[in-house]
Design a protein around this motif. Structure first.
Motif, PDB file in Angstrom:
ATOM      1  N   GLN A 150      34.410  35.368  32.441  1.00  0.00           N
ATOM      2  CA  GLN A 150      34.155  36.806  32.248  1.00  0.00           C
ATOM      3  C   GLN A 150      34.170  37.542  33.597  1.00  0.00           C
ATOM      4  OE1 GLN A 150      33.735  38.675  29.568  1.00  0.00           O
ATOM      5  NE2 GLN A 150      32.471  40.443  30.145  1.00  0.00           N
ATOM      6  N   TYR A 151      33.516  36.928  34.603  1.00  0.00           N
ATOM      7  CA  TYR A 151      33.547  37.539  35.946  1.00  0.00           C
ATOM      8  C   TYR A 151      34.987  37.663  36.441  1.00  0.00           C
ATOM      9  CZ  TYR A 151      28.474  37.389  36.935  1.00  0.00           C
ATOM     10  OH  TYR A 151      27.133  37.618  36.940  1.00  0.00           O
ATOM     11  N   GLN A 152      35.750  36.589  36.212  1.00  0.00           N
ATOM     12  CA  GLN A 152      37.142  36.615  36.682  1.00  0.00           C
ATOM     13  C   GLN A 152      37.930  37.734  36.015  1.00  0.00           C
ATOM     14  OE1 GLN A 152      38.232  32.533  35.921  1.00  0.00           O
ATOM     15  NE2 GLN A 152      38.252  32.076  38.129  1.00  0.00           N
ATOM     16  N   MET A 153      37.648  37.901  34.746  1.00  0.00           N
ATOM     17  CA  MET A 153      38.350  38.947  34.018  1.00  0.00           C
ATOM     18  C   MET A 153      38.003  40.313  34.609  1.00  0.00           C
ATOM     19  SD  MET A 153      37.947  41.397  31.503  1.00  0.00           S
ATOM     20  CE  MET A 153      36.402  40.979  30.654  1.00  0.00           C
ATOM     21  N   LEU A 154      36.695  40.493  34.867  1.00  0.00           N
ATOM     22  CA  LEU A 154      36.252  41.771  35.429  1.00  0.00           C
ATOM     23  C   LEU A 154      36.835  41.987  36.825  1.00  0.00           C
ATOM     24  CD1 LEU A 154      32.510  41.770  34.300  1.00  0.00           C
ATOM     25  CD2 LEU A 154      34.299  43.396  33.603  1.00  0.00           C
ATOM     26  N   LEU A 155      36.867  40.910  37.564  1.00  0.00           N
ATOM     27  CA  LEU A 155      37.393  40.978  38.935  1.00  0.00           C
ATOM     28  C   LEU A 155      38.832  41.493  38.910  1.00  0.00           C
ATOM     29  CD1 LEU A 155      36.890  40.218  41.953  1.00  0.00           C
ATOM     30  CD2 LEU A 155      37.899  38.001  41.440  1.00  0.00           C
ATOM     31  N   ASN A 156      39.598  40.947  37.983  1.00  0.00           N
ATOM     32  CA  ASN A 156      40.998  41.345  37.930  1.00  0.00           C
ATOM     33  C   ASN A 156      41.198  42.765  37.424  1.00  0.00           C
ATOM     34  OD1 ASN A 156      42.058  39.022  39.028  1.00  0.00           O
ATOM     35  ND2 ASN A 156      41.857  37.934  37.076  1.00  0.00           N
ATOM     36  N   ARG A 157      40.116  43.312  36.818  1.00  0.00           N
ATOM     37  CA  ARG A 157      40.223  44.688  36.362  1.00  0.00           C
ATOM     38  C   ARG A 157      39.924  45.698  37.459  1.00  0.00           C
ATOM     39  NH1 ARG A 157      37.500  44.988  30.539  1.00  0.00           N
ATOM     40  NH2 ARG A 157      36.161  46.539  31.520  1.00  0.00           N
ATOM     41  N   LEU A 158      39.321  45.186  38.539  1.00  0.00           N
ATOM     42  CA  LEU A 158      38.958  46.107  39.621  1.00  0.00           C
ATOM     43  C   LEU A 158      40.205  46.673  40.293  1.00  0.00           C
ATOM     44  CD1 LEU A 158      36.050  44.298  41.530  1.00  0.00           C
ATOM     45  CD2 LEU A 158      35.879  46.352  40.105  1.00  0.00           C
ATOM     46  N   PRO A 159      40.116  47.908  40.761  1.00  0.00           N
ATOM     47  CA  PRO A 159      41.218  48.425  41.577  1.00  0.00           C
ATOM     48  C   PRO A 159      41.417  47.508  42.792  1.00  0.00           C
ATOM     49  CG  PRO A 159      39.644  50.164  41.067  1.00  0.00           C
ATOM     50  CD  PRO A 159      39.044  48.881  40.606  1.00  0.00           C
ATOM     51  N   ARG A 160      42.634  47.547  43.330  1.00  0.00           N
ATOM     52  CA  ARG A 160      43.017  46.639  44.415  1.00  0.00           C
ATOM     53  C   ARG A 160      42.009  46.640  45.577  1.00  0.00           C
ATOM     54  NH1 ARG A 160      47.869  48.023  47.844  1.00  0.00           N
ATOM     55  NH2 ARG A 160      46.970  49.989  47.204  1.00  0.00           N
ATOM     56  N   VAL A 161      41.662  47.824  46.037  1.00  0.00           N
ATOM     57  CA  VAL A 161      40.774  47.919  47.190  1.00  0.00           C
ATOM     58  C   VAL A 161      39.398  47.357  46.850  1.00  0.00           C
ATOM     59  CG1 VAL A 161      39.691  49.504  48.813  1.00  0.00           C
ATOM     60  CG2 VAL A 161      42.042  49.888  48.093  1.00  0.00           C
ATOM     61  N   ASN A 162      38.885  47.670  45.679  1.00  0.00           N
ATOM     62  CA  ASN A 162      37.571  47.159  45.291  1.00  0.00           C
ATOM     63  C   ASN A 162      37.568  45.643  45.237  1.00  0.00           C
ATOM     64  OD1 ASN A 162      37.989  49.888  44.347  1.00  0.00           O
ATOM     65  ND2 ASN A 162      35.933  49.739  43.489  1.00  0.00           N
ATOM     66  N   LYS A 163      38.644  45.109  44.699  1.00  0.00           N
ATOM     67  CA  LYS A 163      38.719  43.663  44.553  1.00  0.00           C
ATOM     68  C   LYS A 163      38.734  42.989  45.919  1.00  0.00           C
ATOM     69  CE  LYS A 163      41.622  40.103  42.506  1.00  0.00           C
ATOM     70  NZ  LYS A 163      42.866  39.816  41.807  1.00  0.00           N
ATOM     71  N   ALA A 164      39.580  43.501  46.793  1.00  0.00           N
ATOM     72  CA  ALA A 164      39.684  42.905  48.126  1.00  0.00           C
ATOM     73  C   ALA A 164      38.364  43.023  48.877  1.00  0.00           C
ATOM     74  CB  ALA A 164      40.790  43.592  48.914  1.00  0.00           C
ATOM     75  N   THR A 165      37.721  44.164  48.714  1.00  0.00           N
ATOM     76  CA  THR A 165      36.464  44.385  49.425  1.00  0.00           C
ATOM     77  C   THR A 165      35.368  43.462  48.896  1.00  0.00           C
ATOM     78  OG1 THR A 165      37.122  46.684  49.638  1.00  0.00           O
ATOM     79  CG2 THR A 165      34.837  46.169  50.131  1.00  0.00           C
ATOM     80  N   LEU A 166      35.319  43.352  47.579  1.00  0.00           N
ATOM     81  CA  LEU A 166      34.304  42.478  46.986  1.00  0.00           C
ATOM     82  C   LEU A 166      34.504  41.046  47.469  1.00  0.00           C
ATOM     83  CD1 LEU A 166      31.939  42.126  45.035  1.00  0.00           C
ATOM     84  CD2 LEU A 166      33.595  41.726  43.196  1.00  0.00           C
ATOM     85  N   GLN A 167      35.740  40.607  47.481  1.00  0.00           N
ATOM     86  CA  GLN A 167      36.004  39.238  47.917  1.00  0.00           C
ATOM     87  C   GLN A 167      35.573  39.029  49.373  1.00  0.00           C
ATOM     88  OE1 GLN A 167      39.631  37.294  46.911  1.00  0.00           O
ATOM     89  NE2 GLN A 167      38.908  35.502  48.043  1.00  0.00           N
ATOM     90  N   ALA A 168      35.910  40.000  50.217  1.00  0.00           N
ATOM     91  CA  ALA A 168      35.550  39.856  51.623  1.00  0.00           C
ATOM     92  C   ALA A 168      34.040  39.814  51.791  1.00  0.00           C
ATOM     93  CB  ALA A 168      36.135  41.010  52.431  1.00  0.00           C
ATOM     94  N   LEU A 169      33.356  40.666  51.038  1.00  0.00           N
ATOM     95  CA  LEU A 169      31.904  40.732  51.178  1.00  0.00           C
ATOM     96  C   LEU A 169      31.241  39.453  50.666  1.00  0.00           C
ATOM     97  CD1 LEU A 169      29.424  42.448  51.944  1.00  0.00           C
ATOM     98  CD2 LEU A 169      29.350  43.200  49.564  1.00  0.00           C
TER      99      LEU A 169
END
Ligand SMILES: [Zn+2]
Length: 1183
Positions: free
Chosen positions: A801-820
């Motif tokens: 479910q988290y993965q699904m949500l992650l992939n729904r994030l806009p590109r910048v949000n996703k990259a930022t979340l991953q970095a953080l």
């Protein structure tokens, strides 16, 4: 040595030689540059030939003689590498034309010191700082320019005009490759004979036959100004207005032949220039019809254009069926009186009104255009007929032929040209038995000029752009004929940018029309004469203002090529839109047409270069839309530059170049014109700043992470992982707020530095950023779903479910979340050091990232999940993660070591500095930690140690402070502390370890002196600050100086009683060398900086001293040094002693900033890697 002595011409040869060799050695004579051939003194003294008064030069007016003005492609001052054995570069005036690269003593000289035939240049390339190399088969010349731009420009033009020259040597009939007479001749005053070549209308001098063969000469003499006179049995004079050359042949008989050959050359020259002079009498013929170069010596006789040599080369490439190329000077036979008259009647300007009626500015040539550009343009112009003005009868063969037959009977030659090149058949039948062809018709009607033109075009291939649609090049489509009319309100045009608001009163109502490529404005729609007009091709930029910027609701600015700015406004939004659209359409070429479809704020053309091709700049078409710069740089597809994602954006070289560094390439936009360039710079800079408070509006890294997040994470990784309670402890509120604000203004410019920024302030800045982020990291739509996912019991279900949500994030949000999350994962891995375990981090970051009040742990749980299952949810490469953790471990270990050895007792501390060994280049770089106590000698030893360099006896290795252009340098005294120097100099200086070659001479000089003082004349110039702007004024003047143990005094002259100036010696800092910009009269200059240490009135002055000789300069320098250091200029036991006795650095300066806290992730990684690879580098100071 002082006055010319005529009687000396009676000297016996032996004496001449003796005297000569006392002036310069054989070596010097043989070396190209020390040939003192052109120093009048030497000649006068050795031979006493007859010279014209003074320098033997005539006033400059005569120098402008057209014969001396072969089309110079580029000229300017350069430093030329010294001949072998000499140390210093020699300042030379250098000129490049198609055939030769020549260098002169000065820009006033007529005869060069050296020439290099471009046909023999095998390679031209940039080398080292500001230098470039010109290689022939067996000799290489090195030149140094004053700036990088200048250097690159030289390299470009040289490469361009030497490319393929070998093959075209027949294009080069004026070159000594086809001599009329040649051999060795003695030039009075010179010891060696010169290899002399008479070819066509010139005489060339070479040192010897070998040099002649490799195309490296001394000079050439234009014979149109020459006169040859017998003087003696074997000798004769070649007299020119600028100099007399007294030659001695080997025998009387040979002399006769030489004299004959030279007289022939004069005859040649005189008759040669006759046609050219006549053709140039029509003013527009004195500039190349294609590129505008002056004094074009060639012509395409069927096309009726006069062109320069380089363009003629391209004309030749079209083949004689398209362009019949002839020389104005050499093809005398072809130049009948009729042909000359045709050229005088038409002239380049009128002919171009046909051939070049529609040249887009981006395609036009300049005298400096490269071969490629010339080829393209000339092919387009004559083979394709792309720019020609279409005849109204175009396409109607019968009518065209008919018109030709009628027209050849009158005198309108231009019309005939237009008809012929729009398709009229010169061989058509006139239908008249007596005069069956247009040629005969013209002759019969006494139109010899018409007949002449036709006769050269009997077999001409016609331009085929439209006729032959299958051609590979797309036919030129002129911009669609836009027309639009209406009332606009206009202010007076300006020569500067508009910074203030213009009120309604400042605008006047004008009737404006856009028609036929011209935008005009009239007093009213009743007037027929416009108040002003702007050709669409002159518009370089169109900028749309934000609404209500001025008194009218909608305004736009037009920038012209001639640096004027026009402001127009209207309250009618639709009309505004229509005007903007129409105007843009009128000047944007078809190749960049898609730009017109954008909702641009600014559109126009700019010159630019990109990383792939730094040599030549080209015209690019740009449009700015939001934070995206759309560009058409080539004929190719458009591209987009995301300004917020640039790695770097800066304006360099005195506001003349805008540098945009993005992933994988750098774009240099040049300020061709100041006004529109300034507008672009400001607009691009604003667009590159952060645009708002949502994540995607931030300045981003290449990997789509906001720069602020990237910087803070990087900093904490470097300095904060061992900080107890990191992210839980709060920073100082005011500092956090200030830092947030700085990031908001321009995140890219913020450099977080240890000592300057506190760990807790940075960690709280990051938290505050996320807490205040508009729409949050998880987006307002999905945040709740993220939270509810934390409640899912089934582990694997939850993760997917988290993965699904992650992939729904806009590109910048996703990259930022991953970095953080990656960062937080690392933080908790070192929780035994920082006490921030998974749970603690989740407590802090849950409410921060979800922007909740933190009353319950839901948000915390979600974050805990993300960190805990980081590798699964984000599908992390375990190897990568392991490497990352290892790197962090190294950082922590290194910091620990240093911190225990050097307890941090005061902020600031010492820092790592880049020091170069022997030369400023990357491979000679050493990063050295500079403790506050480190002396220059210690630093020198440190670097030599690292490179394993043994110091030999009488080698004076020193640490030098070198200014970037290497114009000024100063060896640090061995006891001088390095750290204050580092603090005092700007970014344009560096430290260099190299041998002090003059030290021995200075020591010898000082030991020879009884008391340390010196007096003598020097040339003095002061840096006067005008209005505190640091502009310099004044020039060098002779002054008398006395330097003694306490002060340096300056007197107007030797006999003056009172010093004009008096400086305390100990406050002076003396540099070797003077900025070239100041044009020092000799190369033995000193730059002196005076800093008054007075508390109440600190003061800095700078001035320049120039000595006549190198040894003079050394003596002054040695005296300064000796006085400043009480005679202790070099360690008694040499540097070796320092090496042995070097002790641990002073521990008072703690708080080490080990790794430079700047740059990209990769840079940081690399520097960590460098430290871990060279552990000695870390521990050297600790042993
Ligand atoms: Zn040209």
């Amino acid at each position: 040595m002082n006055t010319p002595d005529r009687d000396m011409s009676l000297q016996v040869p032996g004496q001449v030689k003796q005297r000569y060799s006392s002036l310069c050695s054989d070596d010097e004579l043989l070396d190209d540059d020390d040939s003192t051939l052109w120093q009048d003194e030497v000649l006068r003294n050795s031979q006493g030939s007859v010279y014209l008064p003074n320098s033997g030069r005539l006033p400059s007016a005569i120098k402008e003689d057209s014969s001396q003005l072969t089309a110079v492609i580029k000229m300017g001052w350069l430093d030329k590498n010294p001949p072998q054995g000499a140390l210093y570069y020699q300042r030379r005036w250098v000129k490049l034309d198609v055939d030769y690269l020549r260098y002169f003593d000065s820009d006033k000289e007529i005869y060069s010191k050296g020439t290099i035939s471009t046909a023999f240049i095998t390679n031209v390339s940039s080398v080292g700082e500001l230098k470039f190399e010109v290689a022939t088969n067996n000799r290489t010349f090195i030149f140094r320019a004053e700036s990088e731009a200048e250097r690159n420009d030289w390299v470009t033009v040289l490469q361009d005009c030497t490319r393929g020259r070998h093959r075209h040597s027949t294009m080069n009939p004026g070159s000594p490759l086809t001599p009329d007479y040649q051999g060795y001749l003695e030039l009075k005053g010179l010891r060696s004979k010169l290899y002399t070549v008479v070819a066509l209308d010139k005489v060339y001098l070479y040192k010897n036959i070998e040099d002649y063969r490799i195309g490296v000469g001394i000079t050439s003499i234009e014979m149109n100004v020459g006169n040859v006179k017998d003087t003696d049995r074997r000798s004769f004079d070649l007299t020119t207005p600028y100099r007399i050359f007294s030659f001695i042949a080997e025998s009387e008989q040979l002399k006769e032949q030489w004299v004959n050959a030279m007289r022939n050359a004069i005859g040649e020259a005189l008759s040669n220039s006759e046609v050219a002079e006549r053709i140039w009498a029509e003013p527009s013929n004195s500039l190349c019809a294609d590129c505008g170069a002056p004094k074009p010596e060639w012509a395409a006789i069927n096309l009726c254009v006069v062109v320069c040599k380089r363009c003629a080369g391209e004309h030749r490439g079209l083949g004689p069926s398209i362009s019949k190329v002839r020389s104005l000077k050499m093809d005398r036979k072809v130049w009948t009186e009729e042909l000359i008259q045709v050229f005088l009647l038409l002239g380049n300007e009128r002919v171009n009104s046909f051939w070049a009626a529609n040249v887009p500015p981006s395609e036009a040539l300049t005298p400096s255009s490269c071969t490629e550009e010339r080829r393209r343009f000339i092919t387009n112009k004559y083979r394709q007929g792309k720019y020609r003005k279409y005849h109204p009868l175009y396409g109607n063969q019968r009518e065209l032929d008919n018109a030709l037959c009628i027209n050849v009977q009158c005198s309108d030659v231009l019309e005939t040209l237009s008809l012929i090149f729009c398709g009229a058949d010169v061989n058509c039948s006139t239908g008249m038995p007596n005069w069956p062809s247009p040629l005969s018709l013209a002759t019969a009607h006494s139109q010899p000029l018409q007949a002449e033109l036709i006769s050269h075009n009997l077999n001409t291939e016609l331009p085929r752009s439209v006729v032959d649609m299958a051609m590979d090049t797309v036919p030129y489509a002129p911009p669609p004929c836009v027309s639009y009319n209406g009332f606009l309100f206009k202010t007076a045009s300006m020569a500067r940018a508009i910074t203030e608001r213009k009120t309604r009163e400042e605008f006047s109502r004008r009737w404006c029309t856009l028609n036929d490529g011209t935008f005009s404005y009239y007093e009213s729609d009743k007037n027929s004469n416009p108040n002003g007009a702007l050709k669409a091709s002159e518009i370089v930029c169109l900028a749309v203002d934000t609404p209500e910027r001025h008194g009218y609701e909608n305004t736009f600015e037009l920038y012209s090529e001639s640096e004027r700015l026009y402001l127009f406004g209207t309250d009618d939004g639709d009309s505004h839109k229509e005007w903007v659209k129409s105007l843009a359409k009128s000047f944007i070429p078809a190749s960049a047409e898609p730009l017109l479809r954008l909702g641009f704020e600014r559109i126009g053309r700019l010159k630019c270069k990109d990383g792939l091709n730094l040599q030549t700049s080209k015209v690019g078409w740009f449009a700015l839309v939001g934070s995206t710069l759309h560009a058409y740089l080539n004929d190719s597809k458009g591209e987009e530059i995301h300004l917020r994602k640039l790695n770097e954006l800066s304006i360099q070289q005195d506001n003349e170049v805008l540098v945009l560094v993005e992933k994988g390439r750098t774009l240099y936009i040049e300020g061709e014109r100041k006004l529109d360039f300034a507008g672009w710079c400001a607009a691009i800079q604003t667009a590159a700043g952060s645009g708002g408070d949502t994540l995607s509006q931030q300045q981003l890294t290449e990997t789509d992470i906001p720069v602020i997040v990237h910087s803070c994470i990087g900093y904490i990784t470097q300095c904060g992982l061992t900080s107890e309670g990191i992210y839980r402890k709060s920073g100082v509120n005011s500092r956090v707020a200030a830092l947030c604000e700085r990031f908001r203004q321009d995140a890219r410019s913020v450099r977080l530095r240890e000592g300057e920024h506190q760990v807790d302030d940075v960690s709280n800045t990051l938290k505050r950023f996320f807490r205040e982020l508009e729409e949050g990291l998880f987006t307002s739509e999905d945040a709740r779903t993220w939270l509810s996912t934390a409640a899912i019991q089934d582990e694997s279900k939850k993760i997917s479910q988290y993965q699904m949500l992650l992939n729904r994030l806009p590109r910048v949000n996703k990259a930022t979340l991953q970095a953080l999350i990656n960062h937080l994962y690392c933080v908790q891995r070192f929780s035994e050091l920082n006490q921030m375990n998974l749970h603690n981090l989740a407590i802090v970051f849950g409410p921060t990232l979800f922007q909740t009040d933190g009353k319950d742990y839901t948000a915390g749980r979600a974050i805990e999940d993300l960190i805990q299952h980081y590798t699964l949810i984000f599908e992390v490469d375990e190897q990568q993660l392991k490497k990352q953790l290892e790197e962090i471990t190294v950082i922590i270990q290194v910091r620990e070591k240093l911190n225990t050895k050097f307890p941090s007792t005061e902020p600031g501390g010492h820092f790592i500095c880049t020091v170069y060994l022997e030369e400023k280049k990357e491979t000679a770089e050493q990063h050295v930690k500079i403790p506050g106590s480190m002396t220059a000698a210690e630093l020198t030893c440190e670097v030599l140690d690292r490179r394993n360099i043994a110091v030999k006896d009488r080698e004076y290795w020193s640490c030098w402070e070198v200014s970037d252009k290497e114009e000024m340098e100063r060896p640090l005294h061995y006891q001088e502390r390095v750290l204050p120097i580092l603090h005092s100099f700007g970014t344009d200086s560096h430290l260099l370890i190299k041998k002090h070659l003059a030290m021995e001479a200075m020591i010898v000089y000082l030991t020879s002196k009884v008391d340390v003082s010196k007096h003598g004349m020097m040339k003095f110039r002061e840096e006067r600050s005008i209005l505190g702007l640091g502009l310099t004024s004044g020039s060098f003047h002779d002054r008398y100086f006395i330097l003694n143990s306490s002060s340096l005094r300056m007197y107007k002259e030797v006999r003056s009683n009172r010093p004009e100036r008096d400086w305390p010696v100990k406050n002076l800092r003396v540099y070797l060398g003077i900025k070239k910009k100041l044009r020092p009269p000799t190369c033995w200059g000193l730059t002196v900086v005076y800093e008054s240490k007075k508390q109440e009135r600190p003061e800095k002055q700078q001035w320049y001293l120039c000595c006549d000789t190198q040894s003079e300069m050394r003596e002054w320098y040695a005296t300064f040094l000796s006085i400043q250091y009480d005679g202790n200029v070099w360690p008694q036991d040499g540097l070796q002693q320092t090496r042995v006795s070097r002790v641990l650095p002073d521990t008072r300066h703690g708080n080490v900033s080990l790794i430079p806290l700047r740059g990209s992730e990769n840079e940081m990684r690399n520097s960590v890697a460098a430290f871990s690879q060279d552990p000695l580098a870390l521990f050297r100071d600790v042993r």
